[in-house]
Design an enzyme around this catalytic site. Structure first.
Site, mmCIF file in Angstrom:
data_model
loop_
_atom_site.group_PDB
_atom_site.id
_atom_site.type_symbol
_atom_site.label_atom_id
_atom_site.label_comp_id
_atom_site.label_asym_id
_atom_site.label_seq_id
_atom_site.Cartn_x
_atom_site.Cartn_y
_atom_site.Cartn_z
ATOM 1 C CG HIS A 194 -1.951 1.102 1.527
ATOM 2 N ND1 HIS A 194 -3.044 1.308 0.956
ATOM 3 C CD2 HIS A 194 -1.347 2.315 1.907
ATOM 4 C CE1 HIS A 194 -3.553 2.481 1.105
ATOM 5 N NE2 HIS A 194 -2.499 3.130 1.938
ATOM 6 C CD GLU A 195 1.892 3.498 3.699
ATOM 7 O OE1 GLU A 195 2.056 4.830 2.860
ATOM 8 O OE2 GLU A 195 0.594 3.494 4.316
ATOM 9 C CG HIS A 243 0.626 6.261 -0.563
ATOM 10 N ND1 HIS A 243 -0.631 6.895 -1.341
ATOM 11 C CD2 HIS A 243 0.077 5.624 0.582
ATOM 12 C CE1 HIS A 243 -1.816 6.482 -0.383
ATOM 13 N NE2 HIS A 243 -1.317 5.773 0.521
#
Length: 343
Positions: free
Chosen positions: A17-18, A21
Site C-alpha cells: 500500500h505504502e 504512494h
C-alpha cells in the site's frame, strides 16, 4: 505460529500500500521524507536517497511521509507544490496498489487450481429455477443487472440480498441469451433462501485466462467488501460482525491450524486467499470518502480541482483530525469485540 504469519501478511500488504504512494510520489518528483513499516518508536532505520526507511515497534500500519499536511511548504519537490492531479494520483495509488496485489494473487491461484464457472450443472426440484425452465448447461450471465463471471458471484449476491423476493436472471443457452424471473425460496432444512441451482465446475483457463479470471475474482472480493459495508449501514450487520487486528490474527491462526495438516499446498493457497481478502478490503475501505482515509483526502482534492482553489488547510486538518479520532474510537470498540469473542 499464526501470530507470526498474521504479522508477516499484514506487513506485506501495508508495504505494498505504502509502496503505491511512494512510487507515484517518485514519478511526480515529490520528496518522500520517511517510509516506515509499523507504528510507534523507531527500532531500526537508514536514510537512502533522501528518504528515511525504518521499522517501528508496533507491527501494524505504516506510513509514507511526504509533508502533505504541511500546507506552508511550497518548496521544490514538496507535496503541496505539485498540481492537484499529481497529488490525486499519489493519494489514490495506495488503495489501487492493494487491488493490484489482490489481482496478482488471484491470478496465481486461478492459474494454480482454476476457478468455479457460472455454469449450471443441476437444478433442484421445488425451487423457482426449475419452474422457470432453467437447465443444466445454462450459463448465468447477470442477476438483477450485476454481471456474473464466476460461481462465487452468484452465491455472494444471494447471501447479501436476502430481502429481494424476485431476481431477474440472464442466462446463456447454446449461445443465445434469455431472461427469467427467479424467486428465492427457503424450503425446510435450508439455512437461507436459495435459487435452486447447482454449479461451479472447475475450469483451468491457461495463462491469459488466469489473468482475466484473476481480475474477475478481485471484482468478486470488491463486491464482497461493498456489499458488507452496505449491510452494515442498513443494519443487516452490526459492529459485532467487524474484526480488527486481534480478530485478523485469530482468523489467520485458525487458517494455519486447519490447513497445516492438509499439506503445504493447501496451507499456502488458504493463506493467499486470506491475503486477498485483507488487501482487497484495505483497498476498498481506503477509497471511502471518509476523513483521515485516502478517500477523504481525495474528496478535498476533487473539490480543489473543481473550485480551482484549495480548501483552507486548517479546515481540512480539523476534518481529518476528527475523522482520525472517530476511527480510533471505532478501532477500540472493534478490538474489544474481538477480545470478547476469543473468550
Amino acid at each position: 505460529m499464526g501470530i507470526v504469519i498474521a504479522i508477516i501478511l499484514f506487513s506485506l500488504i501495508i508495504i505494498f500500500h505504502e509502496l503505491g504512494h511512494f512510487t507515484l510520489a517518485k514519478i511526480n518528483k515529490i520528496r518522500v521524507d520517511e517510509f516506515s513499516l509499523g507504528l510507534g518508536p523507531t527500532l531500526i532505520g537508514k536514510k537512502i536517497g533522501g528518504t528515511f526507511f525504518c521499522l517501528k515497534l508496533l507491527p501494524f500500519g505504516g506510513a509514507c511521509m511526504m509533508g502533505e499536511d504541511d500546507a506552508d511548504d511550497m518548496s521544490e519537490g514538496s507535496f503541496n507544490s505539485k498540481s492537484v492531479w499529481a497529488r490525486m494520483s499519489v493519494i489514490a495509488a495506495g488503495p489501487v496498489f492493494n487491488l493490484i496485489l489482490a489481482w496478482i494473487l488471484c491470478s496465481i491461484m486461478v492459474g494454480w487450481i482454476g476457478y468455479s464457472s457460472a455454469t449450471v450443472t443441476d437444478v433442484s426440484e421445488g425451487y423457482s429455477a426449475a419452474e422457470e425452465g432453467v437447465q443444466a448447461g445454462d450459463v448465468i450471465k447477470e442477476i438483477n443487472g450485476r454481471n456474473i463471471h464466476i460461481w462465487n458471484d452468484i452465491s455472494l449476491y444471494n447471501l447479501t440480498h436476502p430481502d429481494e423476493t424476485s431476481l431477474e436472471v440472464v442466462l446463456d443457452r447454446d449461445g443465445e441469451e434469455y431472461t427469467v424471473e427467479i424467486e428465492p425460496r427457503q424450503l425446510e432444512g435450508d439455512a437461507y433462501a436459495k435459487l435452486g441451482v447447482v454449479g461451479g465446475e472447475n475450469v483451468k483457463p491457461g495463462f491469459f485466462g488466469s489473468i482475466q479470471y484473476g481480475a474477475y475474482t478481485v471484482k468478486y472480493w470488491i463486491n464482497y467488501s461493498v456489499d458488507s459495508l452496505r449491510m452494515l449501514v442498513t443494519g443487516q450487520m452490526g459492529l459485532q460482525d467487524l474484526s480488527g487486528p486481534v480478530g485478523i490474527v485469530d482468523a489467520v491462526d485458525n487458517v494455519y491450524e486447519t490447513s497445516s495438516s492438509a499439506g503445504m499446498d493447501v496451507l499456502v493457497l488458504n493463506l493467499m486467499n486470506f491475503a486477498v481478502l485483507l488487501t482487497a478490503n484495505l483497498g476498498v475501505l481506503n477509497l471511502l470518502p471518509l476523513p483521515a482515509l485516502d478517500g477523504g483526502r481525495l474528496v478535498f482534492l476533487i473539490i480543489e480541482a473543481v473550485r480551482r482553489k484549495r480548501v483552507p488547510p486548517e479546515k481540512e486538518g480539523m476534518v481529518h483530525f476528527a475523522g482520525f479520532a472517530a476511527l480510533m474510537v471505532l478501532m477500540v470498540v472493534v478490538m474489544y469485540n474481538d477480545i470478547v469473542k476469543l473468550f
